[in-house]
Design a protein around this motif. Sequence first.
Motif, PDB file in Angstrom:
ATOM      1  N   PRO A 136      32.546  70.463  64.744  1.00 36.68           N
ATOM      2  CA  PRO A 136      33.678  71.300  65.540  1.00 36.68           C
ATOM      3  C   PRO A 136      33.551  70.770  67.106  1.00 36.68           C
ATOM      4  O   PRO A 136      33.615  71.696  67.975  1.00 36.68           O
ATOM      5  CB  PRO A 136      33.587  72.627  65.381  1.00 36.68           C
ATOM      6  CG  PRO A 136      32.179  72.963  64.787  1.00 36.68           C
ATOM      7  CD  PRO A 136      31.753  71.557  64.249  1.00 36.68           C
ATOM      8  N   PHE A 137      33.212  69.821  67.465  1.00 39.06           N
ATOM      9  CA  PHE A 137      33.384  69.324  68.872  1.00 39.06           C
ATOM     10  C   PHE A 137      34.734  68.988  69.216  1.00 39.06           C
ATOM     11  O   PHE A 137      35.428  68.475  68.478  1.00 39.06           O
ATOM     12  CB  PHE A 137      32.256  68.065  69.241  1.00 39.06           C
ATOM     13  CG  PHE A 137      31.003  68.339  68.605  1.00 39.06           C
ATOM     14  CD1 PHE A 137      30.024  69.351  69.473  1.00 39.06           C
ATOM     15  CD2 PHE A 137      30.391  67.739  67.751  1.00 39.06           C
ATOM     16  CE1 PHE A 137      28.863  69.449  69.406  1.00 39.06           C
ATOM     17  CE2 PHE A 137      29.082  68.033  67.386  1.00 39.06           C
ATOM     18  CZ  PHE A 137      28.368  69.034  68.124  1.00 39.06           C
ATOM     19  N   ARG A 138      34.992  69.163  70.701  1.00 35.20           N
ATOM     20  CA  ARG A 138      36.492  68.794  70.842  1.00 35.20           C
ATOM     21  C   ARG A 138      36.331  67.057  71.394  1.00 35.20           C
ATOM     22  O   ARG A 138      37.275  66.543  71.072  1.00 35.20           O
ATOM     23  CB  ARG A 138      36.738  69.520  72.005  1.00 35.20           C
ATOM     24  CG  ARG A 138      38.076  69.284  72.808  1.00 35.20           C
ATOM     25  CD  ARG A 138      39.435  69.858  71.793  1.00 35.20           C
ATOM     26  NE  ARG A 138      40.606  69.985  72.434  1.00 35.20           N
ATOM     27  CZ  ARG A 138      41.224  70.967  72.992  1.00 35.20           C
ATOM     28  NH1 ARG A 138      40.463  72.333  72.604  1.00 35.20           N
ATOM     29  NH2 ARG A 138      42.300  71.000  73.803  1.00 35.20           N
ATOM     30  N   TRP A 139      35.224  67.024  72.018  1.00 35.59           N
ATOM     31  CA  TRP A 139      35.157  65.576  72.729  1.00 35.59           C
ATOM     32  C   TRP A 139      33.721  64.878  72.357  1.00 35.59           C
ATOM     33  O   TRP A 139      32.662  65.631  72.291  1.00 35.59           O
ATOM     34  CB  TRP A 139      35.093  65.633  74.457  1.00 35.59           C
ATOM     35  CG  TRP A 139      36.484  65.847  75.135  1.00 35.59           C
ATOM     36  CD1 TRP A 139      37.456  65.938  74.441  1.00 35.59           C
ATOM     37  CD2 TRP A 139      36.809  65.984  76.368  1.00 35.59           C
ATOM     38  NE1 TRP A 139      38.609  66.256  75.398  1.00 35.59           N
ATOM     39  CE2 TRP A 139      38.087  66.173  76.666  1.00 35.59           C
ATOM     40  CE3 TRP A 139      35.978  65.822  77.448  1.00 35.59           C
ATOM     41  CZ2 TRP A 139      38.654  66.507  77.884  1.00 35.59           C
ATOM     42  CZ3 TRP A 139      36.344  66.273  78.765  1.00 35.59           C
ATOM     43  CH2 TRP A 139      37.766  66.177  78.864  1.00 35.59           C
ATOM     44  N   ILE A 140      33.771  63.692  72.059  1.00 35.63           N
ATOM     45  CA  ILE A 140      32.392  62.909  71.669  1.00 35.63           C
ATOM     46  C   ILE A 140      32.429  61.902  72.768  1.00 35.63           C
ATOM     47  O   ILE A 140      33.317  60.968  72.692  1.00 35.63           O
ATOM     48  CB  ILE A 140      32.310  62.361  70.305  1.00 35.63           C
ATOM     49  CG1 ILE A 140      32.403  63.819  69.228  1.00 35.63           C
ATOM     50  CG2 ILE A 140      31.210  61.680  70.365  1.00 35.63           C
ATOM     51  CD1 ILE A 140      32.003  63.540  68.148  1.00 35.63           C
TER      52      ILE A 140
END
Length: 452
Positions: A236-240
Amino acid sequence: MTLWNWGGISLKQYKVAFVSLGCAKNLVNTEQMMALCREAGYEITGEPAGADVAVLNTCGFIESAKSEAIDNILELARLKDEGKLKKLLVAGCLTQRYREEIKEELPEVDGMLGTGSYTDVVSAVEELMAGEHPEHFGDIHRTYEDGERIVTTAPYTAFLKIAEGCSNGCAFCIIPKLRGRYRSRTMESLLHEAEELAERGVKELIVIAQDITRYGLDLGDGNSLSKLLKELCKLPFRWIRLHYLYPEAVTDELIETIASERKILHYLDIPIQHCNDAILSAMRRRTTKAELIALFDKLRAAMPDVVIRTSLICGLPGETDEAFEELCDFLREQKLQRAGVFQYSREEGTLAAKMEDQVDDDVARRRVELVVDLQSRVMDEWNESRLGETVEVLCEGFDTQEGCYVGRTWADSPEIDGRVLFTAGGVIPAGEFVYVRLTGVSDGDLTGEIEE
């Protein structure tokens, strides 16, 4: 002092301060040392004054980094002289590179850890406080890269170091001799660490290594950067965000993965160093100018909104006026939106240090200034082209000096790129994503107002 038991050894609860210099990869090593000291029962602080031991994790890559490290050593030595600090332990690239010189010329240093011995920090602290002068220099090719960390970045952003060392052997670079050959961490260990970071509330995961594109190739288990990224995107990351991709190892599979996975930002840090074929060959880089242009064309075709960041070196031995002008023309044509520009640093132990036709320092310095000015114009033009857009911004808090909120777009990596200064009617917590309509440009930063 309170006594603790750690690994069957009775340890005193010392107060240990950590100071980290250099890159994000170095910061991860500092965070690992901090976790080991916390596990040993030590009190961890970022303020050296009043500590029993200060651990200074250094960079020794180029001349400016060495100077910064020595300045910090002398500043910590001053605290010792004033009775505000008891012991100084220096770790990292500077000690790995200049072990004997530090012993002879910097008696203020009480102990040293090489880049192969970060995990010996607890033993070194104990030895220091027992009046010894520890020197731990383990095998730089066989370091332990897993284990706990005390994450020191903002709670919404964290680094994930996927490999250590480098095997590329660029002529100007000393890193392989300081950090060892390239060593990927296992997919299992990385996903375990990433899951923990996600559980802590990290929203922006920054995947780092000296060269992330070669991830998994040394393991021989079929894993690759593309496969790792697909697994990270399930969390559940928004940005990688990705740092650093070497151009010759960017495959069609990797491009397809980055383009298709919505969490992976279309912000690619691809260090090219130069574009002139003779200079690239002298650098022992594995690409030509034509191949760089073809790669950038391919990336832009797959991701029309891609932002490319690069690193450039001016003044490598043999760089003629014509080669430098070719670089400037290349940058004008390619309009790379982000660039770090460095003056060549003649580092002993590298192939480039022995080359003939060394460029005069003043000439190299002037070339850096010219490229910085050129790139500033490219960035300003790109920023101005974005005015009127509404963009997603990661809020990093309220800046009292600016009198407004500050944040970053997907096109801005922390500490190295620009910011967005924006106004809002209510309270916006740091770490929250908001949408901002861009209305202006201010000294390389963007300005705007929140859209509800």
